[in-house]
Write a protein that holds these residues in place. Structure first.
Motif, PDB file in Angstrom:
ATOM      1  N   VAL A  44       0.867  -1.179   0.000  1.00  0.00           N
ATOM      2  CA  VAL A  44       0.000   0.000   0.000  1.00  0.00           C
ATOM      3  C   VAL A  44       0.903   1.228   0.000  1.00  0.00           C
ATOM      4  CG1 VAL A  44      -1.761   1.282   1.262  1.00  0.00           C
ATOM      5  CG2 VAL A  44      -1.816  -1.214   1.269  1.00  0.00           C
ATOM      6  N   PRO A  45       0.719   2.179  -0.907  1.00  0.00           N
ATOM      7  CA  PRO A  45      -0.267   2.231  -1.989  1.00  0.00           C
ATOM      8  C   PRO A  45      -0.153   1.031  -2.921  1.00  0.00           C
ATOM      9  CG  PRO A  45       0.836   4.355  -1.720  1.00  0.00           C
ATOM     10  CD  PRO A  45       1.608   3.364  -0.916  1.00  0.00           C
ATOM     11  N   ILE A  46      -1.137   0.868  -3.776  1.00  0.00           N
ATOM     12  CA  ILE A  46      -1.262  -0.346  -4.579  1.00  0.00           C
ATOM     13  C   ILE A  46      -0.582  -0.174  -5.931  1.00  0.00           C
ATOM     14  CG2 ILE A  46      -2.896  -1.985  -5.576  1.00  0.00           C
ATOM     15  CD1 ILE A  46      -4.917  -1.068  -3.453  1.00  0.00           C
ATOM     16  N   HIS A  47       0.167  -1.184  -6.324  1.00  0.00           N
ATOM     17  CA  HIS A  47       0.880  -1.155  -7.593  1.00  0.00           C
ATOM     18  C   HIS A  47      -0.111  -1.274  -8.763  1.00  0.00           C
ATOM     19  CE1 HIS A  47       3.713  -2.233 -10.803  1.00  0.00           C
ATOM     20  NE2 HIS A  47       4.679  -1.782 -10.009  1.00  0.00           N
ATOM     21  N   PRO A  48       0.122  -0.563  -9.865  1.00  0.00           N
ATOM     22  CA  PRO A  48      -0.795  -0.645 -11.011  1.00  0.00           C
ATOM     23  C   PRO A  48      -1.023  -2.061 -11.528  1.00  0.00           C
ATOM     24  CG  PRO A  48       0.712   1.199 -11.297  1.00  0.00           C
ATOM     25  CD  PRO A  48       1.171   0.452 -10.090  1.00  0.00           C
ATOM     26  N   LEU A  49       0.013  -2.887 -11.522  1.00  0.00           N
ATOM     27  CA  LEU A  49      -0.149  -4.246 -12.034  1.00  0.00           C
ATOM     28  C   LEU A  49      -1.092  -5.077 -11.170  1.00  0.00           C
ATOM     29  CD1 LEU A  49       3.450  -5.148 -13.287  1.00  0.00           C
ATOM     30  CD2 LEU A  49       1.394  -4.721 -14.661  1.00  0.00           C
ATOM     31  N   ARG A  50      -1.090  -4.838  -9.861  1.00  0.00           N
ATOM     32  CA  ARG A  50      -2.036  -5.550  -8.996  1.00  0.00           C
ATOM     33  C   ARG A  50      -3.461  -5.106  -9.305  1.00  0.00           C
ATOM     34  NH1 ARG A  50      -2.493  -8.458  -4.108  1.00  0.00           N
ATOM     35  NH2 ARG A  50      -4.677  -9.113  -4.077  1.00  0.00           N
ATOM     36  N   LEU A  51      -3.643  -3.813  -9.516  1.00  0.00           N
ATOM     37  CA  LEU A  51      -4.960  -3.308  -9.880  1.00  0.00           C
ATOM     38  C   LEU A  51      -5.427  -3.914 -11.204  1.00  0.00           C
ATOM     39  CD1 LEU A  51      -4.468   0.406  -8.869  1.00  0.00           C
ATOM     40  CD2 LEU A  51      -6.328  -1.035  -8.042  1.00  0.00           C
ATOM     41  N   ILE A  52      -4.524  -3.994 -12.174  1.00  0.00           N
ATOM     42  CA  ILE A  52      -4.905  -4.524 -13.482  1.00  0.00           C
ATOM     43  C   ILE A  52      -5.215  -6.011 -13.402  1.00  0.00           C
ATOM     44  CG2 ILE A  52      -3.974  -5.045 -15.784  1.00  0.00           C
ATOM     45  CD1 ILE A  52      -2.599  -2.272 -15.633  1.00  0.00           C
ATOM     46  N   THR A  53      -4.485  -6.743 -12.585  1.00  0.00           N
ATOM     47  CA  THR A  53      -4.794  -8.168 -12.394  1.00  0.00           C
ATOM     48  C   THR A  53      -6.216  -8.357 -11.894  1.00  0.00           C
ATOM     49  OG1 THR A  53      -2.483  -8.729 -11.961  1.00  0.00           O
ATOM     50  CG2 THR A  53      -4.142 -10.251 -11.126  1.00  0.00           C
ATOM     51  N   GLU A  54      -6.621  -7.527 -10.947  1.00  0.00           N
ATOM     52  CA  GLU A  54      -7.988  -7.614 -10.423  1.00  0.00           C
ATOM     53  C   GLU A  54      -9.000  -7.142 -11.470  1.00  0.00           C
ATOM     54  OE1 GLU A  54      -8.722  -8.785  -7.360  1.00  0.00           O
ATOM     55  OE2 GLU A  54      -6.662  -9.002  -6.645  1.00  0.00           O
ATOM     56  N   LEU A  55      -8.664  -6.080 -12.186  1.00  0.00           N
ATOM     57  CA  LEU A  55      -9.582  -5.567 -13.211  1.00  0.00           C
ATOM     58  C   LEU A  55      -9.799  -6.583 -14.327  1.00  0.00           C
ATOM     59  CD1 LEU A  55      -8.345  -1.860 -13.528  1.00  0.00           C
ATOM     60  CD2 LEU A  55     -10.530  -2.627 -12.602  1.00  0.00           C
ATOM     61  N   GLN A  56      -8.739  -7.327 -14.667  1.00  0.00           N
ATOM     62  CA  GLN A  56      -8.878  -8.328 -15.725  1.00  0.00           C
ATOM     63  C   GLN A  56      -9.946  -9.360 -15.372  1.00  0.00           C
ATOM     64  OE1 GLN A  56      -6.607  -8.425 -18.820  1.00  0.00           O
ATOM     65  NE2 GLN A  56      -8.635  -9.238 -19.229  1.00  0.00           N
ATOM     66  N   GLN A  57     -10.049  -9.675 -14.092  1.00  0.00           N
ATOM     67  CA  GLN A  57     -11.038 -10.662 -13.661  1.00  0.00           C
ATOM     68  C   GLN A  57     -12.474 -10.160 -13.756  1.00  0.00           C
ATOM     69  OE1 GLN A  57      -9.960 -13.800 -12.998  1.00  0.00           O
ATOM     70  NE2 GLN A  57      -7.967 -12.914 -13.537  1.00  0.00           N
ATOM     71  N   ILE A  58     -12.657  -8.849 -13.595  1.00  0.00           N
ATOM     72  CA  ILE A  58     -14.023  -8.323 -13.639  1.00  0.00           C
ATOM     73  C   ILE A  58     -14.392  -7.757 -15.007  1.00  0.00           C
ATOM     74  CG2 ILE A  58     -13.907  -7.760 -11.183  1.00  0.00           C
ATOM     75  CD1 ILE A  58     -13.833  -4.805 -12.003  1.00  0.00           C
ATOM     76  N   LEU A  59     -13.417  -7.722 -15.958  1.00  0.00           N
ATOM     77  CA  LEU A  59     -13.703  -7.208 -17.301  1.00  0.00           C
ATOM     78  C   LEU A  59     -14.388  -8.308 -18.110  1.00  0.00           C
ATOM     79  CD1 LEU A  59     -13.436  -4.729 -19.158  1.00  0.00           C
ATOM     80  CD2 LEU A  59     -11.298  -5.721 -20.011  1.00  0.00           C
TER      81      LEU A  59
END
Length: 559
Positions: A369-384
């Motif tokens: 924390v703060p959160i790395h962009p790649l971690r955010l994108i990994t999570e976003l890929q699952q909900i896209l």
């Protein structure tokens, strides 16, 4: 009946404007009223068109451009004279560069007063001409339908873009002795020249290392289907620009080396570097500068588009196939007998696939924390999921998204790279909720770009737009800061104050949440999508690796 009462019963220029909009299947107009355009606003009240009042004309143009990109039919923005029109310019420039059809209507002083120094007098046609495909004034009531119809045809045809029409106040008030012109239902291009197609097939079948470079127009749904057929038939490796997101299906992901843009430092650039033939589809040089990826190369290029190429020292096609892209691709596919990539390209594609897997594994372990962009994108890929539209603003985060978030549906992801305009995401998301009401809509911006259009949150609340807008927070214009640090050793003019998304949302009658840790990313986003109306989600982001986005790995990188 007196002469005046006879005239009042006749159609005015404003009536013809609105009926022409209806004739062109316009469902919404977005804008802000004023004295020089009020007669058109008055005529809209009695029409089938919904008038959506916005909080800034620039954002009205962004929303209209989003409508255009997702539907292929021109969205419509409307503004009053003077600053109303000048505020449209950034939105028009963005749409025109991105290939999004839009028609903008601007009020103007009376024709007899346009050369005088009076309130809100402005040569709006000249101002808008450099950033549009079409810019004209209605100079008589009788020409109203003609000018409007040509604006729509120009905006929607060829490589789509922006059109502007100036509507003088007196012309709109006068009786118009003209009829609304019907749409042509047979306005379409045919495929490219057969001889050219045969030559392109000969070059492609002879090449040992051909690659397909997908551009914005490859992501039109009808073109994307034809792209799939070509790539599958020829076993061809493909790369795509940022705007080509969604052009490749999930079934063909093994053929996709990734996205390219800005700098030649991506895995997909290795495929471009190794290729001995490049087939560009729906590509415009503004998407990825040819001097970055093709300077000094003598290999042939096959250019497939609705327009001839803009010839460049680094982009001079051997064959230009100009015509309907889908029809041209199908004729070309029928002639392909390519055996597939050679051993070098196969090994590069295998390495790229392995790197993707390794990156995904390492991203899942980024728990800071703060959160790395790649971690955010990994999570976003699952909900896209296929039932979601994602709208990206401009900033460092947009490069992370463009390079690492994959989409397999044409025009599912709306992303800008032409003008790289800040503030597009929330307006595009509002557009998505209108044209795709059954889908989930997610827009993403940085905390810098958010405040360029944040006032439209009120518009979203008023429309009851079911959208989630995610704000990546770091307190900087970071994309600029990183480049300044690399060039000058220090940033300048990039820091700004804090923003509280939760309190901001509350002030507008929306909902707001904060993501405090990586484990909260998916739960908070799911909660947000389950919450009616617009929702703001803030997340503090760790941009310590942003310098890697701009690393130059070969001598053709020029930014």
């Amino acid at each position: 009946m007196t002469t005046d009462s006879k005239q009042s019963a006749q159609q005015t220029g404003a009536d013809i404007v609105v009926k022409t909009l209806e004739q062109n299947d316009v469902k919404w107009v977005f804008g802000i009223p004023g004295a020089k355009i009020d007669r058109v606003f008055n005529a809209l009240v009695d029409s089938s068109i919904q008038t959506v009042v916005c909080r800034h004309e620039q954002n009205a143009a962004f929303i209209a451009g989003g409508i255009g990109r997702m539907t292929g039919k021109a969205g419509v923005a409307i503004a009053t004279s003077g600053p109303g029109v000048s505020n449209l310019v950034t939105g028009l420039a963005t749409a025109n560069t991105e290939g999004d059809p839009i028609v903008a209507l601007g009020g103007a002083v009376a024709v007899s007063e346009r050369l005088k120094q009076i309130h809100q007098a402005m040569d709006s046609v000249s101002i808008c001409k450099p950033v549009t495909k079409f810019s004209a004034e209605v100079d008589s009531p009788e020409s109203t339908a003609e000018v409007l119809t040509n604006a729509f045809r120009t905006a929607e045809s060829g490589r789509p873009g922006a059109a502007f029409v100036s509507l003088p106040k007196d012309i709109m008030a006068k009786p118009a002795a003209c009829e609304v012109l019907p749409q042509s239902h047979f306005l379409a291009m045919g495929p490219a020249d057969q001889t050219g197609i045969e030559e392109a097939a000969r070059l492609l079948n002879r090449a040992k290392k051909p690659v397909v470079l997908l551009g914005l127009l490859a992501s039109k749904p009808e073109n994307a289907v034809a792209v799939h057929e070509l790539v599958a038939s020829g076993k061809l490796p493909a790369v795509g620009t940022f705007q080509a997101a969604g052009s490749i299906s999930q079934q063909l992901f093994r053929n996709f080396a990734g996205r390219v843009g800005l700098l030649a430092n991506q895995p997909a650039d290795r495929i471009l570097e190794a290729s001995d033939l490049v087939v560009t589809i729906g590509f415009n040089a503004v998407e990825y500068d040819p001097p970055v990826w093709n300077k000094g190369r003598k290999r042939p290029i096959v250019h497939i588009d609705v327009l001839p190429a803009d010839i460049d020292n680094a982009y001079n096609p051997a064959v230009e196939l100009v015509g309907d892209i889908a029809a041209t691709l199908r004729l070309l596919t029928a002639l392909i007998s390519h055996a597939g990539p050679d051993a070098e390209i196969q090994q590069l594609m295998k390495s790229i696939a392995e790197e993707r897997k390794e990156l995904a594994v390492s991203a899942e372990k980024m728990n800071g924390v703060p959160i790395h962009p790649l971690r955010l994108i990994t999570e976003l890929q699952q909900i896209l999921t296929p039932d979601m539209t994602l709208c990206s603003d401009m900033g460092s985060f947009h490069i992370w998204l463009a390079r690492h978030l994959y989409s397999f549906r044409a025009r599912q992801v709306l992303i800008s790279n032409g003008q790289q305009t800040l503030g597009v995401a929330l307006p595009w998301a509002i557009a998505a909720t209108l044209v795709r009401p059954s889908e989930k809509v997610l827009s993403i911006s940085g905390d810098g770009g958010f405040l360029f259009s944040a006032m439209e949150l009120e518009t979203a609340v008023r429309l009851q737009s079911h959208l989630v807008h995610m704000i990546w927070i770091d307190g900087n214009y970071n994309m600029v800061a990183v480049q300044e640090e690399q060039q000058y050793g220090r940033p300048s003019g990039t820091k700004f104050g804090p923003i509280d998304p939760v309190r901001y949302a509350d002030a507008f009658g929306a909902h707001g949440f904060m993501i405090q840790s990586p484990e909260q990313i998916t739960p908070v986003l799911k909660q947000s999508f389950d919450t009616p109306g617009p929702v703001l989600v803030g997340v503090n982001v760790d941009y310590r690796d942003n310098h890697k986005l701009f690393e130059q790995v070969n001598n053709r990188s020029i930014h």
